[in-house]
Design an enzyme around this catalytic site. Structure first.
Site, PDB file in Angstrom:
ATOM      1  CE  LYS A  13      -2.022  -1.090   3.884  1.00 31.21           C
ATOM      2  NZ  LYS A  13      -1.310  -2.387   4.142  1.00 31.21           N
ATOM      3  NE  ARG A  88      -4.093  -1.218   9.851  1.00 33.47           N
ATOM      4  CZ  ARG A  88      -2.973  -0.655   9.424  1.00 33.47           C
ATOM      5  NH1 ARG A  88      -2.918   0.633   9.225  1.00 33.47           N
ATOM      6  NH2 ARG A  88      -1.916  -1.405   9.187  1.00 33.47           N
ATOM      7  NE  ARG A 127       7.262  -2.956   6.154  1.00 31.65           N
ATOM      8  CZ  ARG A 127       5.943  -2.740   6.220  1.00 31.65           C
ATOM      9  NH1 ARG A 127       5.342  -2.022   5.294  1.00 31.65           N
ATOM     10  NH2 ARG A 127       5.238  -3.243   7.210  1.00 31.65           N
TER      11      ARG A 127
HETATM   12  P1  ADP Z   1       2.267  -1.815   3.223  1.00 31.03           P
HETATM   13  O1  ADP Z   1       2.313  -0.319   3.137  1.00 31.03           O
HETATM   14  O2  ADP Z   1       1.041  -2.402   2.556  1.00 31.03           O
HETATM   15  O3  ADP Z   1       2.454  -2.337   4.621  1.00 31.03           O
HETATM   16  P2  ADP Z   1       4.845  -1.700   1.812  1.00 31.03           P
HETATM   17  O4  ADP Z   1       4.513  -0.787   0.655  1.00 31.03           O
HETATM   18  O5  ADP Z   1       5.668  -1.122   2.898  1.00 31.03           O
HETATM   19  O6  ADP Z   1       3.483  -2.382   2.379  1.00 31.03           O
HETATM   20  O7  ADP Z   1       5.544  -3.016   1.202  1.00 31.03           O
HETATM   21  C1  ADP Z   1       5.977  -4.076   2.074  1.00 31.03           C
HETATM   22  C2  ADP Z   1       7.345  -4.582   1.602  1.00 31.03           C
HETATM   23  O8  ADP Z   1       7.201  -5.260   0.346  1.00 31.03           O
HETATM   24  C3  ADP Z   1       8.377  -3.456   1.379  1.00 31.03           C
HETATM   25  O9  ADP Z   1       9.648  -3.947   1.768  1.00 31.03           O
HETATM   26  C4  ADP Z   1       8.306  -3.188  -0.127  1.00 31.03           C
HETATM   27  O10 ADP Z   1       9.554  -2.724  -0.638  1.00 31.03           O
HETATM   28  C5  ADP Z   1       7.959  -4.586  -0.683  1.00 31.03           C
HETATM   29  N1  ADP Z   1       7.079  -4.541  -1.854  1.00 31.03           N
HETATM   30  C6  ADP Z   1       6.070  -3.651  -2.110  1.00 31.03           C
HETATM   31  N2  ADP Z   1       5.474  -3.936  -3.289  1.00 31.03           N
HETATM   32  C7  ADP Z   1       6.089  -5.031  -3.787  1.00 31.03           C
HETATM   33  C8  ADP Z   1       5.944  -5.832  -4.972  1.00 31.03           C
HETATM   34  N3  ADP Z   1       4.998  -5.542  -5.882  1.00 31.03           N
HETATM   35  N4  ADP Z   1       6.780  -6.893  -5.140  1.00 31.03           N
HETATM   36  C9  ADP Z   1       7.720  -7.192  -4.202  1.00 31.03           C
HETATM   37  N5  ADP Z   1       7.920  -6.496  -3.069  1.00 31.03           N
HETATM   38  C10 ADP Z   1       7.125  -5.424  -2.851  1.00 31.03           C
HETATM   39  P1  AMP Z   2       1.080   0.522   9.134  1.00 36.80           P
HETATM   40  O1  AMP Z   2       2.277   1.397   9.055  1.00 36.80           O
HETATM   41  O2  AMP Z   2      -0.069   1.021   8.289  1.00 36.80           O
HETATM   42  O3  AMP Z   2       1.396  -0.944   8.871  1.00 36.80           O
HETATM   43  O4  AMP Z   2       0.543   0.610  10.647  1.00 36.80           O
HETATM   44  C1  AMP Z   2       1.350   0.186  11.727  1.00 36.80           C
HETATM   45  C2  AMP Z   2       0.485   0.073  12.985  1.00 36.80           C
HETATM   46  O5  AMP Z   2      -0.074   1.353  13.336  1.00 36.80           O
HETATM   47  C3  AMP Z   2      -0.725  -0.865  12.884  1.00 36.80           C
HETATM   48  O6  AMP Z   2      -0.400  -2.238  13.111  1.00 36.80           O
HETATM   49  C4  AMP Z   2      -1.637  -0.289  13.989  1.00 36.80           C
HETATM   50  O7  AMP Z   2      -1.203  -0.693  15.279  1.00 36.80           O
HETATM   51  C5  AMP Z   2      -1.386   1.216  13.865  1.00 36.80           C
HETATM   52  N1  AMP Z   2      -2.349   1.850  12.917  1.00 36.80           N
HETATM   53  C6  AMP Z   2      -2.045   2.483  11.752  1.00 36.80           C
HETATM   54  N2  AMP Z   2      -3.163   2.921  11.151  1.00 36.80           N
HETATM   55  C7  AMP Z   2      -4.205   2.554  11.948  1.00 36.80           C
HETATM   56  C8  AMP Z   2      -5.620   2.687  11.864  1.00 36.80           C
HETATM   57  N3  AMP Z   2      -6.214   3.308  10.828  1.00 36.80           N
HETATM   58  N4  AMP Z   2      -6.370   2.169  12.876  1.00 36.80           N
HETATM   59  C9  AMP Z   2      -5.806   1.555  13.934  1.00 36.80           C
HETATM   60  N5  AMP Z   2      -4.491   1.378  14.057  1.00 36.80           N
HETATM   61  C10 AMP Z   2      -3.682   1.873  13.090  1.00 36.80           C
END
Ligand code: ADP
Ligand code: AMP
Length: 214
Positions: A13, A88, A127
């Site tokens: 995301k 969420r 990551r």
């Molecule tokens: P989210 O915001 O949904 O938690 P991230 O954007 O931080 O996820 O992505 C999670 C991990 O996967 C990061 O280390 C990112 O670089 C990697 N990643 C994101 N998109 C892809 C993809 N299409 N293929 C492989 N790795 C990816």
């Molecule tokens: P993220 O960076 O989006 O993976 O969020 C990391 C952590 O922050 C989550 O596991 C939750 O503990 C908290 N968090 C982020 N966004 C929300 C949300 N909209 N509602 C509740 N908790 C959140």
């Protein structure tokens, strides 16, 4: 344009939201990033949020909703935003709808980045996040030029505490229980688009651009 990114933790995301923000000239708003900045600055909000985040649980709705409503008041939100990690829960989605409706507005697109659970643990354990600017990388899929050092600002990279496998498992079950129902919620509102998040990052992005329009 008001866009919501849906998907499991680690689905990509944030990666896609940054690209959308750059292409369409709207801010990328990540509630997770806002909480992490508060933790770093040791604010009261940060201290409260940390107790939930460390366990892989969600921060209570009231805290998140107040925070995001304040963020929407900032000038850069005038032309919309891409939300990453909010809403969420169903109550968060309802609070967002209510606030938008009061201004005669609505969510334009909810993009679900689909990645099966079996790929998630690998995504999260690889990551790396920059302690300086918050940029994210992956040791295998999106490595930095110099290992452990951010390409953008030169600060060091860390593995987030909540990206450790034990916590990721809990985050995934919290996702399925509390966040996945939003897919139906936005399908009913007729704004849902699904993209295959297992493809490489550029292909995922081009599928998203096809949905949003060039
Ligand atoms: P989210 O915001 O949904 O938690 P991230 O954007 O931080 O996820 O992505 C999670 C991990 O996967 C990061 O280390 C990112 O670089 C990697 N990643 C994101 N998109 C892809 C993809 N299409 N293929 C492989 N790795 C990816
Ligand atoms: P993220 O960076 O989006 O993976 O969020 C990391 C952590 O922050 C989550 O596991 C939750 O503990 C908290 N968090 C982020 N966004 C929300 C949300 N909209 N509602 C509740 N908790 C959140």
């Amino acid at each position: 344009m008001k866009i919501i990114m849906l998907g499991a933790p680690g689905a990509g995301k944030g990666t896609q939201a940054k690209k959308i923000a750059a292409k369409y000239g709207i801010p990328h708003i990540s509630t997770g990033d806002i909480f992490r900045a508060n933790i770093k600055n040791n604010t009261e909000l940060g201290q409260k949020a940390k107790t939930y985040m460390d366990k892989g649980e969600l921060v209570p709705d009231e805290l998140v909703v107040d925070l995001i409503m304040d963020r929407f008041k900032e000038a850069d939100c005038a032309n919309g935003y891409v939300l990453d990690g909010f809403p969420r829960t169903i109550p968060q989605a309802e609070a967002l709808d209510k606030a938008l409706k009061a201004q005669g507005e609505a969510v334009d697109f909810a993009i679900n980045v689909e990645v099966p659970d079996e790929n998630i643990i690998n995504r999260m354990s690889g990551r790396r996040a920059c302690v300086g600017c918050g940029a994210t990388y992956h040791i295998e899929f999106n490595p930095t030029k110099v290992e452990g050092v951010c390409d953008a600002c030169g600060e060091k990279l860390i593995l987030r505490d909540d990206d450790k496998p034990e916590t990721v498992k809990n985050r995934l079950s919290v996702y399925h229980e509390q966040t996945q129902p939003l897919i139906d919620y936005y399908a009913k509102a007729d704004v849902l688009a699904e993209v295959d998040g297992t493809q490489d990052m550029e292909k995922v992005f081009s599928d998203i651009v096809n949905v949003l329009g060039a």
